[in-house]
Design a protein around this motif. Structure first.
Motif, PDB file in Angstrom:
ATOM      1  N   ILE A  21       0.829  -1.207   0.000  1.00  0.00           N
ATOM      2  CA  ILE A  21       0.000   0.000   0.000  1.00  0.00           C
ATOM      3  C   ILE A  21       0.860   1.253   0.000  1.00  0.00           C
ATOM      4  O   ILE A  21       0.551   2.229  -0.689  1.00  0.00           O
ATOM      5  N   ALA A  22       1.955   1.242   0.736  1.00  0.00           N
ATOM      6  CA  ALA A  22       2.847   2.402   0.773  1.00  0.00           C
ATOM      7  C   ALA A  22       3.468   2.661  -0.590  1.00  0.00           C
ATOM      8  O   ALA A  22       3.521   3.808  -1.051  1.00  0.00           O
ATOM      9  N   VAL A  23       3.930   1.618  -1.262  1.00  0.00           N
ATOM     10  CA  VAL A  23       4.552   1.785  -2.583  1.00  0.00           C
ATOM     11  C   VAL A  23       3.535   2.283  -3.601  1.00  0.00           C
ATOM     12  O   VAL A  23       3.822   3.197  -4.389  1.00  0.00           O
ATOM     13  N   VAL A  24       2.341   1.719  -3.595  1.00  0.00           N
ATOM     14  CA  VAL A  24       1.304   2.157  -4.527  1.00  0.00           C
ATOM     15  C   VAL A  24       0.912   3.602  -4.245  1.00  0.00           C
ATOM     16  O   VAL A  24       0.708   4.393  -5.173  1.00  0.00           O
ATOM     17  N   SER A  25       0.818   3.977  -2.983  1.00  0.00           N
ATOM     18  CA  SER A  25       0.461   5.346  -2.628  1.00  0.00           C
ATOM     19  C   SER A  25       1.517   6.342  -3.092  1.00  0.00           C
ATOM     20  O   SER A  25       1.184   7.402  -3.622  1.00  0.00           O
ATOM     21  N   ILE A  26       2.776   6.010  -2.910  1.00  0.00           N
ATOM     22  CA  ILE A  26       3.853   6.895  -3.356  1.00  0.00           C
ATOM     23  C   ILE A  26       3.829   7.034  -4.873  1.00  0.00           C
ATOM     24  O   ILE A  26       3.966   8.137  -5.409  1.00  0.00           O
ATOM     25  N   ALA A  27       3.629   5.934  -5.576  1.00  0.00           N
ATOM     26  CA  ALA A  27       3.569   5.989  -7.038  1.00  0.00           C
ATOM     27  C   ALA A  27       2.384   6.828  -7.500  1.00  0.00           C
ATOM     28  O   ALA A  27       2.499   7.598  -8.461  1.00  0.00           O
ATOM     29  N   LEU A  28       1.259   6.708  -6.827  1.00  0.00           N
ATOM     30  CA  LEU A  28       0.075   7.487  -7.191  1.00  0.00           C
ATOM     31  C   LEU A  28       0.291   8.979  -6.961  1.00  0.00           C
ATOM     32  O   LEU A  28      -0.064   9.802  -7.802  1.00  0.00           O
ATOM     33  N   VAL A  29       0.902   9.330  -5.852  1.00  0.00           N
ATOM     34  CA  VAL A  29       1.177  10.745  -5.564  1.00  0.00           C
ATOM     35  C   VAL A  29       2.132  11.318  -6.599  1.00  0.00           C
ATOM     36  O   VAL A  29       1.931  12.427  -7.105  1.00  0.00           O
ATOM     37  N   LEU A  30       3.174  10.581  -6.939  1.00  0.00           N
ATOM     38  CA  LEU A  30       4.126  11.057  -7.945  1.00  0.00           C
ATOM     39  C   LEU A  30       3.467  11.211  -9.308  1.00  0.00           C
ATOM     40  O   LEU A  30       3.699  12.197 -10.018  1.00  0.00           O
ATOM     41  N   ALA A  31       2.632  10.264  -9.687  1.00  0.00           N
ATOM     42  CA  ALA A  31       1.951  10.343 -10.982  1.00  0.00           C
ATOM     43  C   ALA A  31       0.997  11.523 -11.027  1.00  0.00           C
ATOM     44  O   ALA A  31       0.925  12.235 -12.035  1.00  0.00           O
ATOM     45  N   LEU A  32       0.270  11.763  -9.955  1.00  0.00           N
ATOM     46  CA  LEU A  32      -0.658  12.887  -9.928  1.00  0.00           C
ATOM     47  C   LEU A  32       0.074  14.226  -9.944  1.00  0.00           C
ATOM     48  O   LEU A  32      -0.407  15.186 -10.536  1.00  0.00           O
ATOM     49  N   GLN A  33       1.230  14.289  -9.310  1.00  0.00           N
ATOM     50  CA  GLN A  33       2.013  15.523  -9.352  1.00  0.00           C
ATOM     51  C   GLN A  33       2.513  15.797 -10.752  1.00  0.00           C
ATOM     52  O   GLN A  33       2.487  16.934 -11.212  1.00  0.00           O
ATOM     53  N   LEU A  34       2.959  14.770 -11.451  1.00  0.00           N
ATOM     54  CA  LEU A  34       3.443  14.959 -12.816  1.00  0.00           C
ATOM     55  C   LEU A  34       2.306  15.345 -13.753  1.00  0.00           C
ATOM     56  O   LEU A  34       2.471  16.191 -14.632  1.00  0.00           O
ATOM     57  N   GLY A  36      -0.647  16.767 -12.869  1.00  0.00           N
ATOM     58  CA  GLY A  36      -1.305  17.992 -12.470  1.00  0.00           C
ATOM     59  C   GLY A  36      -0.494  19.245 -12.701  1.00  0.00           C
ATOM     60  O   GLY A  36      -1.034  20.344 -12.775  1.00  0.00           O
ATOM     61  N   SER A  37       0.804  19.133 -12.851  1.00  0.00           N
ATOM     62  CA  SER A  37       1.637  20.327 -12.954  1.00  0.00           C
ATOM     63  C   SER A  37       1.867  20.763 -14.399  1.00  0.00           C
ATOM     64  O   SER A  37       2.317  21.866 -14.637  1.00  0.00           O
ATOM     65  N   GLY A  38       1.567  19.923 -15.348  1.00  0.00           N
ATOM     66  CA  GLY A  38       1.856  20.254 -16.737  1.00  0.00           C
ATOM     67  C   GLY A  38       0.707  20.952 -17.439  1.00  0.00           C
ATOM     68  O   GLY A  38      -0.458  20.788 -17.102  1.00  0.00           O
ATOM     69  N   ALA A  39       1.044  21.757 -18.449  1.00  0.00           N
ATOM     70  CA  ALA A  39       0.036  22.457 -19.235  1.00  0.00           C
ATOM     71  C   ALA A  39      -0.818  21.504 -20.078  1.00  0.00           C
ATOM     72  O   ALA A  39      -2.015  21.758 -20.230  1.00  0.00           O
ATOM     73  N   PRO A  40      -0.280  20.425 -20.631  1.00  0.00           N
ATOM     74  CA  PRO A  40      -1.133  19.528 -21.427  1.00  0.00           C
ATOM     75  C   PRO A  40      -2.300  18.953 -20.620  1.00  0.00           C
ATOM     76  O   PRO A  40      -3.405  18.827 -21.135  1.00  0.00           O
ATOM     77  N   PHE A  41      -2.063  18.627 -19.383  1.00  0.00           N
ATOM     78  CA  PHE A  41      -3.144  18.085 -18.558  1.00  0.00           C
ATOM     79  C   PHE A  41      -4.187  19.160 -18.291  1.00  0.00           C
ATOM     80  O   PHE A  41      -5.387  18.896 -18.333  1.00  0.00           O
ATOM     81  N   THR A  42      -3.750  20.376 -18.008  1.00  0.00           N
ATOM     82  CA  THR A  42      -4.679  21.482 -17.778  1.00  0.00           C
ATOM     83  C   THR A  42      -5.494  21.772 -19.030  1.00  0.00           C
ATOM     84  O   THR A  42      -6.705  22.012 -18.952  1.00  0.00           O
ATOM     85  N   ASN A  43      -4.844  21.740 -20.185  1.00  0.00           N
ATOM     86  CA  ASN A  43      -5.564  21.945 -21.444  1.00  0.00           C
ATOM     87  C   ASN A  43      -6.590  20.840 -21.673  1.00  0.00           C
ATOM     88  O   ASN A  43      -7.692  21.091 -22.149  1.00  0.00           O
ATOM     89  N   PHE A  44      -6.216  19.624 -21.357  1.00  0.00           N
ATOM     90  CA  PHE A  44      -7.122  18.495 -21.523  1.00  0.00           C
ATOM     91  C   PHE A  44      -8.352  18.654 -20.639  1.00  0.00           C
ATOM     92  O   PHE A  44      -9.491  18.426 -21.078  1.00  0.00           O
TER      93      PHE A  44
END
Length: 59
Positions: A21-34, A36-44
């Motif tokens: 659960i800890a590994v999956v949670s860390i991977a999920l947080v990192l993926a969401l940060q990547l 959420g911070s980019g313009a392509p995702f905001t445009n989408f």
């Protein structure tokens, strides 16, 4: 008594599940940060919002 404590593996599964659960949670947080911070995702998200709520065609 100490030898039986060392041989007891009843809590090992709980520790393994907690690590998974800890590994999956860390991977999920990192993926969401990547994502959420980019313009392509905001445009989408903006295009998706326009498509769902706007009167015009979706492009």
């Amino acid at each position: 008594m100490f030898k039986t404590f060392l041989k007891d593996e009843s809590g090992a599964q709980v520790v393994e599940y907690a690590l998974i659960i800890a590994v999956v949670s860390i991977a999920l947080v990192l993926a969401l940060q990547l994502l959420g911070s980019g313009a392509p995702f905001t445009n989408f998200i903006g295009r998706l919002n326009t498509c769902l709520n706007g009167p015009g065609p979706c492009v």
